[in-house]
Motif scaffolding. Sequence first.
Motif, PDB file in Angstrom:
ATOM      1  N   SER A  21     -45.890  67.205 131.469  1.00 27.22           N
ATOM      2  CA  SER A  21     -45.887  67.405 130.027  1.00 27.22           C
ATOM      3  C   SER A  21     -46.205  68.859 129.714  1.00 27.22           C
ATOM      4  O   SER A  21     -46.913  69.525 130.469  1.00 27.22           O
ATOM      5  N   LEU A  29     -41.128  72.533 118.440  1.00 28.13           N
ATOM      6  CA  LEU A  29     -40.183  72.378 119.549  1.00 28.13           C
ATOM      7  C   LEU A  29     -38.756  72.123 119.077  1.00 28.13           C
ATOM      8  O   LEU A  29     -37.803  72.549 119.734  1.00 28.13           O
ATOM      9  N   GLY A  55     -31.838  69.368 121.321  1.00 30.42           N
ATOM     10  CA  GLY A  55     -32.330  68.293 122.167  1.00 30.42           C
ATOM     11  C   GLY A  55     -31.234  67.572 122.920  1.00 30.42           C
ATOM     12  O   GLY A  55     -31.511  66.706 123.747  1.00 30.42           O
ATOM     13  N   SER A  71     -36.774  66.449 128.709  1.00 29.53           N
ATOM     14  CA  SER A  71     -36.694  65.790 127.409  1.00 29.53           C
ATOM     15  C   SER A  71     -37.838  66.299 126.541  1.00 29.53           C
ATOM     16  O   SER A  71     -38.657  67.112 126.984  1.00 29.53           O
ATOM     17  N   ARG A  72     -37.926  65.796 125.330  1.00 22.86           N
ATOM     18  CA  ARG A  72     -39.014  66.200 124.445  1.00 22.86           C
ATOM     19  C   ARG A  72     -39.328  65.071 123.481  1.00 22.86           C
ATOM     20  O   ARG A  72     -38.484  64.195 123.236  1.00 22.86           O
ATOM     21  N   ASN A  77     -44.668  67.145 119.658  1.00 20.13           N
ATOM     22  CA  ASN A  77     -44.395  68.557 119.940  1.00 20.13           C
ATOM     23  C   ASN A  77     -44.604  68.863 121.424  1.00 20.13           C
ATOM     24  O   ASN A  77     -45.249  69.853 121.802  1.00 20.13           O
ATOM     25  N   THR A  78     -44.061  67.992 122.243  1.00 15.49           N
ATOM     26  CA  THR A  78     -44.283  68.060 123.690  1.00 15.49           C
ATOM     27  C   THR A  78     -42.970  67.987 124.449  1.00 15.49           C
ATOM     28  O   THR A  78     -42.102  67.175 124.124  1.00 15.49           O
ATOM     29  N   LEU A  79     -42.862  68.855 125.453  1.00 17.23           N
ATOM     30  CA  LEU A  79     -41.721  68.903 126.363  1.00 17.23           C
ATOM     31  C   LEU A  79     -42.094  68.157 127.632  1.00 17.23           C
ATOM     32  O   LEU A  79     -43.264  68.196 128.047  1.00 17.23           O
ATOM     33  N   TYR A  80     -41.124  67.502 128.257  1.00 16.55           N
ATOM     34  CA  TYR A  80     -41.386  66.745 129.477  1.00 16.55           C
ATOM     35  C   TYR A  80     -40.421  67.134 130.587  1.00 16.55           C
ATOM     36  O   TYR A  80     -39.329  67.630 130.347  1.00 16.55           O
ATOM     37  N   CYS A  96     -43.779  75.680 132.039  1.00 17.25           N
ATOM     38  CA  CYS A  96     -42.833  75.556 130.935  1.00 17.25           C
ATOM     39  C   CYS A  96     -42.823  76.894 130.196  1.00 17.25           C
ATOM     40  O   CYS A  96     -43.809  77.640 130.208  1.00 17.25           O
TER      41      CYS A  96
END
Lengths: 121, 107
Positions: A21, A29, A55, A71-72, A77-80, A96
């Motif tokens: 994460s 984002l 996205g 993904s997000r 407000n988190t990127l994965y 990241c």
Amino acid sequence: EVNLLESGGGLVQPGGSLRLSCAASGFTLSSYAMSWVRQAPGKGLEWVSALGPSGDDTYYAGSVRGRFTISRDISKNTLYLQMNSLRAGDTAVYYCAQVCRNNWNYGLCNWGQGTLVTVSS
Amino acid sequence: DIQMTQSPSSVSASVGDRVTITCRASQGISRYLAWYQQKPGKAPKLLIFAASSLESGVPSRFSGSGSGTDFTLTISSLQPEDFATYYCQQADSFPFTFGPGTKVDVK
């Protein structure tokens, strides 16, 4: 002020899975393109994956394509980075990073501190 | 994929020296080249984007040039805080790729 905080790293066995994460603050984002970059111990930087601001557009290095998924979650407000079928060669610090000025051609201007992934039995 | 090479792989220099690092792409990338500085245990820091544009807050002793396949990063007068590893990255086409790095250490 832009801040990126990675988490989710750790020790995993070969063949296992892990989800990283990257919690973003100071910007939204949904308005920015983002990337993951990794660095194996004592080695150079390797670009891993990217996600466009919509996205919908995703990009991967050949070494991870078919195994990793970027993904997000806009609400968080988190990127994965979902990593499956992990191999010893995936052992690295994973960063990241925010794409500069939301333009793919301008590099990566804000980085997190990184999270270490170790793939070992 | 576009392959990036850098030379030299390491350089020993003294404070005040002029240092030049070269980066070469395996095919033309216009001016879509970025330079980063990385110190041990830290995340990379963007220095230069679009081959020659200085990122905000980066000292003017850093400069970049080039287009197509050949690029250079120049530190006009090396300062103590500049001892680090430098990477180039092509931002022309996916998958983006980094050069192998150039370590600048104390002579």
